[in-house]
Structure formats: structure tokens, C-alpha cells
Design a protein around this motif. Sequence first.
Motif, mmCIF file in Angstrom:
data_model
loop_
_atom_site.group_PDB
_atom_site.id
_atom_site.type_symbol
_atom_site.label_atom_id
_atom_site.label_comp_id
_atom_site.label_asym_id
_atom_site.label_seq_id
_atom_site.Cartn_x
_atom_site.Cartn_y
_atom_site.Cartn_z
ATOM 1 N N LEU A 183 0.831 -1.200 0.000
ATOM 2 C CA LEU A 183 0.000 0.000 0.000
ATOM 3 C C LEU A 183 0.862 1.244 0.000
ATOM 4 C CD1 LEU A 183 -3.014 0.440 0.148
ATOM 5 C CD2 LEU A 183 -2.797 0.722 2.603
ATOM 6 N N MET A 220 2.216 4.607 -3.129
ATOM 7 C CA MET A 220 2.216 6.059 -2.975
ATOM 8 C C MET A 220 3.574 6.648 -3.344
ATOM 9 S SD MET A 220 0.043 6.391 0.471
ATOM 10 C CE MET A 220 -1.571 5.612 0.531
ATOM 11 N N LEU A 256 10.791 9.608 -8.410
ATOM 12 C CA LEU A 256 11.862 9.561 -7.411
ATOM 13 C C LEU A 256 12.655 8.280 -7.527
ATOM 14 C CD1 LEU A 256 10.349 11.045 -4.168
ATOM 15 C CD2 LEU A 256 11.880 12.091 -5.816
ATOM 16 N N LEU A 268 -14.301 0.598 -13.102
ATOM 17 C CA LEU A 268 -13.695 1.683 -12.320
ATOM 18 C C LEU A 268 -14.731 2.362 -11.444
ATOM 19 C CD1 LEU A 268 -11.223 3.433 -14.783
ATOM 20 C CD2 LEU A 268 -10.680 1.998 -12.829
ATOM 21 N N VAL A 269 -15.917 2.592 -11.998
ATOM 22 C CA VAL A 269 -16.942 3.290 -11.226
ATOM 23 C C VAL A 269 -17.345 2.475 -10.002
ATOM 24 C CG1 VAL A 269 -19.279 4.180 -11.244
ATOM 25 C CG2 VAL A 269 -17.780 4.629 -13.168
ATOM 26 N N SER A 270 -17.550 1.179 -10.189
ATOM 27 C CA SER A 270 -17.923 0.371 -9.021
ATOM 28 C C SER A 270 -16.712 0.042 -8.162
ATOM 29 C CB SER A 270 -18.612 -0.913 -9.476
ATOM 30 O OG SER A 270 -17.763 -1.600 -10.363
ATOM 31 N N MET A 310 -13.831 1.737 -7.643
ATOM 32 C CA MET A 310 -13.260 2.806 -6.840
ATOM 33 C C MET A 310 -13.995 2.896 -5.509
ATOM 34 S SD MET A 310 -11.058 5.140 -8.593
ATOM 35 C CE MET A 310 -10.317 5.013 -10.198
ATOM 36 N N ALA A 311 -15.322 2.706 -5.557
ATOM 37 C CA ALA A 311 -16.097 2.782 -4.324
ATOM 38 C C ALA A 311 -15.745 1.613 -3.421
ATOM 39 C CB ALA A 311 -17.578 2.782 -4.641
ATOM 40 N N LYS A 349 -7.933 2.041 -5.189
ATOM 41 C CA LYS A 349 -7.278 3.019 -4.339
ATOM 42 C C LYS A 349 -5.918 2.495 -3.961
ATOM 43 C CE LYS A 349 -10.657 3.136 -1.430
ATOM 44 N NZ LYS A 349 -11.825 3.394 -0.590
ATOM 45 N N PHE A 384 -10.396 11.097 -12.043
ATOM 46 C CA PHE A 384 -10.216 10.193 -10.898
ATOM 47 C C PHE A 384 -11.169 10.575 -9.771
ATOM 48 C CE2 PHE A 384 -8.349 8.839 -6.909
ATOM 49 C CZ PHE A 384 -8.036 7.524 -7.182
ATOM 50 N N THR A 399 -14.234 8.240 -8.420
ATOM 51 C CA THR A 399 -14.337 7.867 -7.007
ATOM 52 C C THR A 399 -15.673 8.318 -6.427
ATOM 53 O OG1 THR A 399 -11.984 8.349 -6.933
ATOM 54 C CG2 THR A 399 -13.053 7.904 -4.848
ATOM 55 N N GLY A 425 -18.707 6.432 -7.842
ATOM 56 C CA GLY A 425 -18.841 5.135 -7.201
ATOM 57 C C GLY A 425 -19.512 5.253 -5.841
ATOM 58 N N ALA A 426 -19.082 6.277 -5.078
ATOM 59 C CA ALA A 426 -19.650 6.470 -3.738
ATOM 60 C C ALA A 426 -21.110 6.902 -3.831
ATOM 61 C CB ALA A 426 -18.835 7.510 -2.975
ATOM 62 N N LEU A 431 -10.129 10.594 0.707
ATOM 63 C CA LEU A 431 -9.058 9.686 0.312
ATOM 64 C C LEU A 431 -8.530 10.048 -1.082
ATOM 65 C CD1 LEU A 431 -7.591 7.226 1.318
ATOM 66 C CD2 LEU A 431 -9.181 5.849 -0.005
ATOM 67 N N LEU A 454 -4.662 11.008 -2.037
ATOM 68 C CA LEU A 454 -3.897 10.270 -3.052
ATOM 69 C C LEU A 454 -3.484 11.182 -4.198
ATOM 70 C CD1 LEU A 454 -5.711 6.852 -3.332
ATOM 71 C CD2 LEU A 454 -3.406 7.287 -2.531
ATOM 72 N N LEU A 462 -0.648 13.408 -3.263
ATOM 73 C CA LEU A 462 0.623 12.681 -3.314
ATOM 74 C C LEU A 462 1.094 12.513 -4.751
ATOM 75 C CD1 LEU A 462 -0.033 9.945 -0.633
ATOM 76 C CD2 LEU A 462 1.720 11.697 -0.531
ATOM 77 N N TRP A 463 0.137 12.223 -5.649
ATOM 78 C CA TRP A 463 0.512 12.056 -7.051
ATOM 79 C C TRP A 463 0.954 13.378 -7.663
ATOM 80 C CZ3 TRP A 463 -4.368 8.624 -8.002
ATOM 81 C CH2 TRP A 463 -4.107 7.328 -7.522
ATOM 82 N N ILE A 514 10.315 12.880 -0.345
ATOM 83 C CA ILE A 514 9.661 11.760 0.337
ATOM 84 C C ILE A 514 9.224 12.190 1.738
ATOM 85 C CG2 ILE A 514 9.981 9.412 1.239
ATOM 86 C CD1 ILE A 514 12.031 9.034 -1.052
ATOM 87 N N ILE A 556 1.159 12.205 4.613
ATOM 88 C CA ILE A 556 0.482 10.972 5.020
ATOM 89 C C ILE A 556 0.201 11.004 6.519
ATOM 90 C CG2 ILE A 556 0.683 8.452 5.191
ATOM 91 C CD1 ILE A 556 2.294 8.505 2.628
ATOM 92 N N LEU A 561 -7.076 8.256 6.422
ATOM 93 C CA LEU A 561 -6.497 7.107 5.732
ATOM 94 C C LEU A 561 -6.818 5.823 6.465
ATOM 95 C CD1 LEU A 561 -2.911 8.091 4.541
ATOM 96 C CD2 LEU A 561 -4.825 7.354 3.147
ATOM 97 N N GLU A 593 -10.376 4.729 6.047
ATOM 98 C CA GLU A 593 -10.776 4.218 4.747
ATOM 99 C C GLU A 593 -10.117 2.890 4.415
ATOM 100 O OE1 GLU A 593 -13.168 5.330 2.813
ATOM 101 O OE2 GLU A 593 -13.519 6.758 4.428
ATOM 102 N N PHE A 594 -8.896 2.709 4.922
ATOM 103 C CA PHE A 594 -8.139 1.548 4.454
ATOM 104 C C PHE A 594 -8.225 0.353 5.377
ATOM 105 C CE2 PHE A 594 -5.320 3.984 1.414
ATOM 106 C CZ PHE A 594 -5.762 3.268 0.326
ATOM 107 N N PHE A 595 -8.286 0.634 6.691
ATOM 108 C CA PHE A 595 -8.143 -0.511 7.604
ATOM 109 C C PHE A 595 -9.397 -0.763 8.427
ATOM 110 C CE2 PHE A 595 -3.961 1.419 6.921
ATOM 111 C CZ PHE A 595 -3.360 0.378 6.265
#
Lengths: 277, 291
Positions: free
Chosen positions: A113, A117, A122, A267-269, A271-272, A277, B171, B175, B178-179, B216, B220, B223-224, B272, B279, B286, B289-291
Motif C-alpha cells: 500500500l 504512494m 523519485l 472503475l466506477v464500481s 473505486m467505491a 485506491k 479520478f 471515485t 462510485g460512492a 481519500l 492520493l 501525493l501524485w 519523500i 500521510i 487514511l 478508509e483503508f483498515f
Amino acid sequence: MEATGASRARTLVAVAVMVGVILFPIYWMIVTAFLPTSVVLSRTPPLLPPLGAMSLEAFHTALVRRPFLVWLSNTMLVSVGATALSLVISTLAGYSLSRYRSRVQEASGFILLFSKMLPGSLIVIPFFIMATRAGMIDNRLSLILANTSVGVPFATWMMKGFFDAIPREIDAAATIDGCTRLQALWHVVIPIAQPGLTAAAIYLFIVAWADFVFARTLINSPELWTLTTGLASFVGEHGVDWPGLMAAGALSMIPVFILFILLEPYLVSGMAAGAVK
Amino acid sequence: MNDRAFAFALLTPAILCVVGLVGWPMVQIVTLSFAESKGLAAISMPIRAWGLNNYISVLSDPETWDSVVTTILYVVGTIVPSFLIGLGVALLLNRQFPLRRALRCLALLPWAAPGVLVSVVFLWLFDPSYGVVNYLLRATSVSNADVGWFTNEDTALFAVILPSIWKSFPFFALTILGALQTIPEDLYEAAHTDGANSLQRFFNVTWPGIRGPAVLAIILNALWALREFDIIFATTGGGPARATETLGIRAYIEAFSYFEIGRASAIGVLTIALAALMIILARKPLQKEFF
């Protein structure tokens, strides 16, 4: 609340206008590609292309006078290689993360994960150094490996999401029927996860296709250039051949746009659901 | 083979890949940033002397701080409009209308366009003499000057941000879309029955439903954007007069134009660190959403 016919029509108009604005750059690229330089280099360019003046000259230039097909085959080779390699690695890892829970899994999941990022721009510096020491500058294999390093973290989490959606009882049933765990994965689970595998493959391919930073840094010889380094090489010359560049750009985009159309519903479904991610 | 060994075996290629292709390069970049070798010597010769010289030289260089400011302007200037446009597009695409699937696909198409392609198209749109943007500005009498959007110091950062927004809003739209689809329709019906107006419906029903994924996506994308390379490098290369030189571009130029691997690595480590700081600041959403 069912939308009425009138409100649906109003929404349609609004969406159509919005799509028109969003896609104007692409429209302009395609129009330029079909027009001769004499029409294009005008202080008052025609917003709608004069049909009589349209020609395939620029495409001819891109394909014949520029090594477009060489760039295309290099990009294809690297993208297919990186996609295949990433897909195998991340399918196995995604399955492991989905089915088994231990410290190793948790730590690896977190590291994967985190590494998605981390920026390509780099790691390209140490990557260049590693490739130099290994004598792998100007080598398409190093480009495949570089793109794999970007792809695996993404695709692993995508695949984990797909495997999570498949009940464990299915693998269990297969092993009871005498399959080894690897056979169960290969003959039973993967066929079920096949739409997800396709989505992950398309995603990986689009990302590899777009790579510029690795291709520019790890490749010197023009005969090994990819489409992105090729397109970038048009710029900075005296008097850019805009129709030729736009023609090359339009051609380079066709495969990813077709793939995007296939990927978009996912992607639409997805991403949710947290997969991409 | 027991379960644990099998699970580990499946993971091994991914671990090798991440350690070899991400972890090891990271170790290298940190090592090189502390190496006191000049130029490209760090690549070919074993490093003899260690020290903080690269960091001192980079941190005491006012140009580094210019790049920090440029980076922040670029990230904020890209993310805020991308988010707002993405939100608007998602809300519109979530309504009912004919040809929905096709139009949705077209609206989100920029997501798939390679950064370099986006760059050359925008260079052409914004060409000083023959670009359609300057033509439209002339035709509508907004400006008669042939603005060199990418070549003028004052406009270059803005010019670089525009294609970045165009590429990154889908993007957000994806996202959020979808939500939006996970918000139950009866919540809206209930709000409607209670007499909520559309603004109230947005803040009390829609926003709570999309907040997590939206936050989220912002993190992201930030960061990008922090390490964006393709668009900036292919349009301006960091110029003119370093007006678009973000930290990522600066590190690349130090490494591959000046061959100052040590300084480049130090800038890389600082970038970095900046990402890590982001982060850490964003740790809570984060984790949620992730854990």
C-alpha cells in the motif's frame, strides 16, 4: 424518485455540453491531424474543419517519415511484458492476502500500500544507477521491470478485492474434491475471478502505456524509444510539425481508449469498493 | 506444505518485486544522499566519505525553497479545481439521462490519456501564434496579445496546471460517482418528504455518503501531484526561468542534467519526507478508509 422526461432531457443537454467542453482538446487534436499544415498554421483556424481540405497527409508523415511503428512496437512489447509479469505476481499475492491472515500478510499488505504512494519520478534516480551498474541501460527488459515495480502494488490490492468477493467455501470444496491448493486456485478460483483479472490487466496496460519517466531515463537509442519519448521528441524542434504530432498522438491513443471503454464500468464500481485506491 | 508456507510462497514474488524494485532503490537514494562524492562518481566508485554536505548544500540553496513554493502552488492549484470539477461532473453523471453509459465514458476519457499526450495537445492548444486558445481570446476581444502561455514566466505555472487538472479530475469523478451509487435512494426520498431543499440534501445526504472516498481521493491525488513529472517535464521542462520547477523536476534535473547524483538524492529524500508528512497529517482519514 423517477426523473421525468423533461428533466432527463435537460440533464442530457447539460451532460452533452459538459462532454463537449471536456473533450475539446481531443477534438482539436483529431481535427489538426486531418488538416494540412497550410490550414493549421493560421491566425484564424477554422473551428469546424473544412471538409474539402481534409487529408491523411499527417498520418502518412507520422507513419512513413517518423519511426512511429517502431515506437508503437516498443511500447507494445514493454506494456505487454510489464502487464503479464505484474499480473502473475499480483494475482498470487492478492490471493494470499485475501485468503490468509498473518503478520506477514499484514506487513506485506501495508508495504504494498505504501509503495504505491511512492513516486516513479523519485525511484527513477536509483533505478538509473542500478541499471547502469547492471549494464542494463538501453534495454527493454529494464523498462519492463521498472513498469512492473509500479504495477504490482496497485494490481495486488485490486486482485485482493476480487478474491475477497469469492467465497472461501469454493476453494475449500475444490481441495476436498482432491485438488491441491494451487490447482484450486488455477482451475476454480481464477476462472471465477476472470472479469477482475481482465480489469486488472487493462489497468496495468494503460499505466505502462503512459510511462514516460522510465522510458526517457533508461533508454537512449532512438530505435528503442517508446511512443511517449517519441511524441516528446517532436517538441523543441524548430517549427513543430503540429499535424504530424497530432496524428501520431491520435494513433497512440486508440488502444488505451478502447481499453478504457472496457474498464470504465469496473472503475466506477471498483473505486467505491476500494480496489483501485 | 502447511497453509502458512503456501501463503508465504504465493507472496514471495511480490515481496521480491517490492524489495528489489522499490525498497532497494529507496535505500540507494538515502545512501547516496549522504555520500560525499562529486557528480557521477557515486555511481561507479565505492563511496568513501559520508556526511551531510548534500543536505547542507541543498537546504542552503534559495532555489530549493523556490521549488518548495512552486510544488505547493502546483499541488494546491491542481487538486482544488480537480476536486471541484470532479465533484460537479460526478453529480451530473449520477442523474438519469439517455445514453448515460456512453456519455459517462466520454466524460471520463482524459483519465486514460498518457501524460505526454496531454502535454503535446495542450502545447498546441496554447501555442502563442497559432493556438486555438489565443485565437478564441482574440476573437472574443478578451486579449489581443499572443500570450506564450508555456514560455512566459508569469503564466507558465498556470499553463502547466491546466492539463494537470484535465488529466486528474476524472479520478475524483470516478471515485465520487462510485460512492454516490452506494447512497440508498430512500434517503433522498426521506429528505424530500421532510422538505429539505437541494442544498440541504447535498450537505445532509450526499456529502456524508461520499466524504470518505472523496477525502481519500484528495490525499492520493495530492501525493501524485507532488511527484508529477510527465506533464511538467514534457511541456516546460521546469522552465522558463524555473517557473515550473517543482521538487520532483528539480531532483530529475540535478541528476540527469547536472549529474549531481548526491544533491538529487537529497532533494528526493526531502520530497519523500514531504510526502510522509502529508500521510501523517492525513493519518486519520487514511486509517478509516483503508483498515
